[in-house]
Enzyme design. Structure first.
Site, PDB file in Angstrom:
ATOM      1  N   LYS A 187     -14.662  40.324  15.487  1.00  0.00           N
ATOM      2  CA  LYS A 187     -14.210  39.082  16.124  1.00  0.00           C
ATOM      3  C   LYS A 187     -12.793  38.712  15.651  1.00  0.00           C
ATOM      4  O   LYS A 187     -12.299  39.254  14.661  1.00  0.00           O
ATOM      5  CB  LYS A 187     -15.190  37.946  15.796  1.00  0.00           C
ATOM      6  CG  LYS A 187     -16.607  38.219  16.323  1.00  0.00           C
ATOM      7  CD  LYS A 187     -16.623  38.218  17.844  1.00  0.00           C
ATOM      8  CE  LYS A 187     -18.017  38.152  18.422  1.00  0.00           C
ATOM      9  NZ  LYS A 187     -18.657  39.457  18.657  1.00  0.00           N
TER      10      LYS A 187
HETATM   11  C1  LIG Z   1     -20.508  35.836  23.310  1.00  0.00           C
HETATM   12  C2  LIG Z   1     -21.280  36.127  22.066  1.00  0.00           C
HETATM   13  N1  LIG Z   1     -22.255  35.301  21.684  1.00  0.00           N
HETATM   14  C3  LIG Z   1     -22.957  35.508  20.566  1.00  0.00           C
HETATM   15  C4  LIG Z   1     -22.719  36.586  19.751  1.00  0.00           C
HETATM   16  C5  LIG Z   1     -23.563  36.812  18.554  1.00  0.00           C
HETATM   17  O1  LIG Z   1     -22.835  36.843  17.357  1.00  0.00           O
HETATM   18  P1  LIG Z   1     -23.351  37.681  16.100  1.00  0.00           P
HETATM   19  O2  LIG Z   1     -23.148  39.122  16.378  1.00  0.00           O
HETATM   20  O3  LIG Z   1     -22.507  37.171  14.969  1.00  0.00           O
HETATM   21  O4  LIG Z   1     -24.778  37.338  15.905  1.00  0.00           O
HETATM   22  C6  LIG Z   1     -21.700  37.471  20.087  1.00  0.00           C
HETATM   23  C7  LIG Z   1     -21.415  38.632  19.233  1.00  0.00           C
HETATM   24  O5  LIG Z   1     -21.191  39.726  19.634  1.00  0.00           O
HETATM   25  C8  LIG Z   1     -20.965  37.253  21.284  1.00  0.00           C
HETATM   26  O6  LIG Z   1     -19.991  38.086  21.662  1.00  0.00           O
END
Ligand SMILES: Cc1ncc(COP(=O)(O)O)c(C=O)c1O
Length: 396
Positions: A187
Site C-alpha cells: 500500500k
Molecule cells: C480495497 C481494499 N480493501 C480492503 C483491503 C484489506 O486490507 P488488508 O490486506 O490489510 O487486510 C485491501 C487490501 O488489499 C484493499 O485493497
C-alpha cells in the site's frame, strides 16, 4: 531484456534502511512488543496527518472494516451498499458480520461507485454505504455523505488503497463515520507485515472499536462483547511512524509517474487512460488502463510478434497486450479479474450476468501498469514504448 516489476519495495528499504534498522533495534531492545509508546505515537501521528481526532491501530485493513461494521452494530438483516469492483475484503467483512452486501455498479471512468445509482439501491434494510477509493482515486465524498445524511445511513470509507488522498482538501477517511486503512506492504503507506487503522471523529465509536479489537474488553479480563484480537504490532507501528514522514513525497512521485503515463498514452488506439479526479487529489496506488477489445480474435491470434497464449478461452486484447509486455520483461497486474457479484461465494445473492455492466466490462479490460514512487524515467519509457509498439498492431 527489461526487468520491470509492478512495484519494488526493496527501493524503499534502501532509502530508509538505516533509519528503520535503528528504530527497530531500539524497539527490540525495549522489550515492549505489544501496545505501548510505539503504537500511541503512530496513532497520534496518523490522526494528525489525516486531521481526525481519533485513530485506532489494528491488525489489517480487513479487520478495520470488520471492526467498523461491528462498532456500528451492523449485522444480520442489514444491508450495506458497496462496490462490486474492489478487493474481496470490502464485501467479505460485510458478510462476516452477518449483513448482506448490495452491489451498485461503478463509473468506468473512475472505477469507483456510480453515485447516481446508489439511491435506487437503498431499501428499509440499508444501514450503511461503504465506498472504496479504488486505486487511490478519491470518490466525491461531498455527494456521497449528503446522500447518506438524507437517508440516515452510516458511511464507512474503505481507504485501503488511498492513504493520503483528499477530496476538496480534506483527507479521505475523515468524511464518513469511520475511515478504514490498510498498511499491507504494497500500500502507499505500507508496513513490513500486516497492519491497519481506523479513523473516526466520534469518540464513542473509537472507544467501542478499541474494546472490540481487544476481545470486547473495556477493562482487562472483563468482557462485555464478543470481540476479536486485532493489534497493530509495536514493530509495525515503529516502522510506520518513520514511513509516514515520507508518504506525501512518495505520493507526489506517484502523481508525477501518473502524469507522464497519461501524457504519453493519450490517443493510443484501444487504450483508455484513467481520469484524474476533478475535485480531489489521487494518490495513484495503481495506474490502471483499459485495453478494449478490437473485435477481431484473428488479430489477437496472429499478431506480428509471437504472443503467449491468451489466459482465457476467448482471446482478449488486454491479455495479449499483457503477454506482449511480459515477453519484454515488463510485469503488469489485473486488478480485478472477477467482479465481486460474480464470485462463486456470492452466487446465492442472485445477480444476473449483465446486471452490473460497467464492473463486468472493466474486469475484462483492466491492466495495471508498473507504478511505484521510484519507477525511473528509463523504466517508464520502456513501458510506454512497449505499449506504443503493440497497440497499433491490434488496433489497425
Ligand atoms: C480495497 C481494499 N480493501 C480492503 C483491503 C484489506 O486490507 P488488508 O490486506 O490489510 O487486510 C485491501 C487490501 O488489499 C484493499 O485493497
Amino acid at each position: 531484456m527489461a526487468n520491470i516489476p509492478p512495484l519494488d519495495l526493496t527501493q524503499q528499504y534502501q532509502t530508509l534502511g538505516t533509519e528503520v534498522n535503528a528504530a527497530v533495534t531500539a524497539l527490540l531492545a525495549s522489550g515492549r512488543y505489544i501496545g505501548g509508546a510505539a503504537v500511541d505515537t503512530f496513532e497520534q501521528g496518523f490522526a494528525a496527518y489525516l486531521g481526525v481526532p481519533q485513530v485506532v491501530g489494528c491488525n489489517s485493513g480487513t479487520d478495520a472494516l470488520y471492526l467498523a461494521l461491528r462498532a456500528l452494530d451492523i449485522g444480520p438483516g442489514d444491508e450495506v451498499i458497496t462496490s462490486p469492483f474492489t478487493f474481496f475484503a470490502t464485501a467479505e467483512t460485510i458478510s462476516a458480520v452477518g449483513a448482506t452486501p448490495v452491489f451498485v455498479d461503478i463509473d468506468a471512468n473512475t472505477f469507483n461507485l456510480d453515485l447516481g445509482q446508489i439511491a435506487a439501491a437503498i431499501t428499509p434494510r440499508t444501514r450503511a454505504l461503504m465506498p472504496v477509493h479504488l486505486f487511490g482515486q478519491p470518490l466525491d465524498l461531498q455527494h456521497l455523505c449528503a446522500l447518506a445524511q438524507d437517508h440516515h445511513l452510516a458511511v464507512i470509507e474503505d481507504c485501503a488503497q488511498a492513504t493520503g488522498a483528499d477530496w476538496a482538501g480534506k483527507k479521505v477517511g475523515c468524511w464518513g463515520d469511520v475511515g478504514c486503512f490498510s498498511f499491507f506492504p504494497t500500500k502507499n503507506l505500507g508496513a513490513c507485515g500486516d497492519g491497519g487503522a481506523i479513523a473516526t471523529g466520534n469518540a464513542d465509536l473509537a472507544q467501542r472499536i478499541r474494546e472490540l479489537k481487544e476481545h470486547g474488553s473495556p477493562q482487562r479480563y472483563y468482557h462485555s462483547a464478543i470481540g476479536i484480537n486485532s493489534r497493530l504490532d509495536a514493530l509495525q507501528a515503529t516502522i510506520l511512524t518513520i514511513k509516514l514522514r515520507y508518504l506525501d513525497q512518495w505520493n507526489q512521485q506517484r502523481r508525477a509517474v501518473a502524469d507522464r503515463y497519461t501524457q504519453a498514452l493519450q490517443g493510443l488506439p484501444g487504450l483508455k487512460a484513467p481520469q484524474a479526479p476533478q475535485g480531489g487529489t489521487s494518490v495513484w496506488h495503481q495506474y490502471t488502463v483499459r485495453i478494449q477489445n478490437c473485435g477481431s480474435s484473428r488479430r489477437c491470434d496472429a499478431p506480428t510478434t509471437q504472443p503467449q497464449p491468451c489466459e482465457t478461452q476467448a482471446p482478449r486484447c488486454r491479455d495479449w497486450v499483457r503477454n506482449h509486455l511480459q515477453a519484454q520483461g515488463i510485469s503488469t497486474m489485473i486488478y480485478y479479474p472477477v467482479p465481486l457479484h460474480q464470485q462463486a461465494v456470492y452466487q446465492n445473492l442472485g445477480y444476473q450476468p449483465g446486471q452490473l455492466p460497467q464492473a463486468e466490462q472493466v474486469a475484462r479490460e483492466v491492466l495495471s501498469l508498473p507504478m511505484f514512487p521510484e519507477l525511473t524515467l528509463d523504466q517508464q519509457h520502456q513501458v510506454i514504448t512497449a505499449l506504443k509498439d503493440c497497440l497499433p498492431k491490434i488496433w489497425v
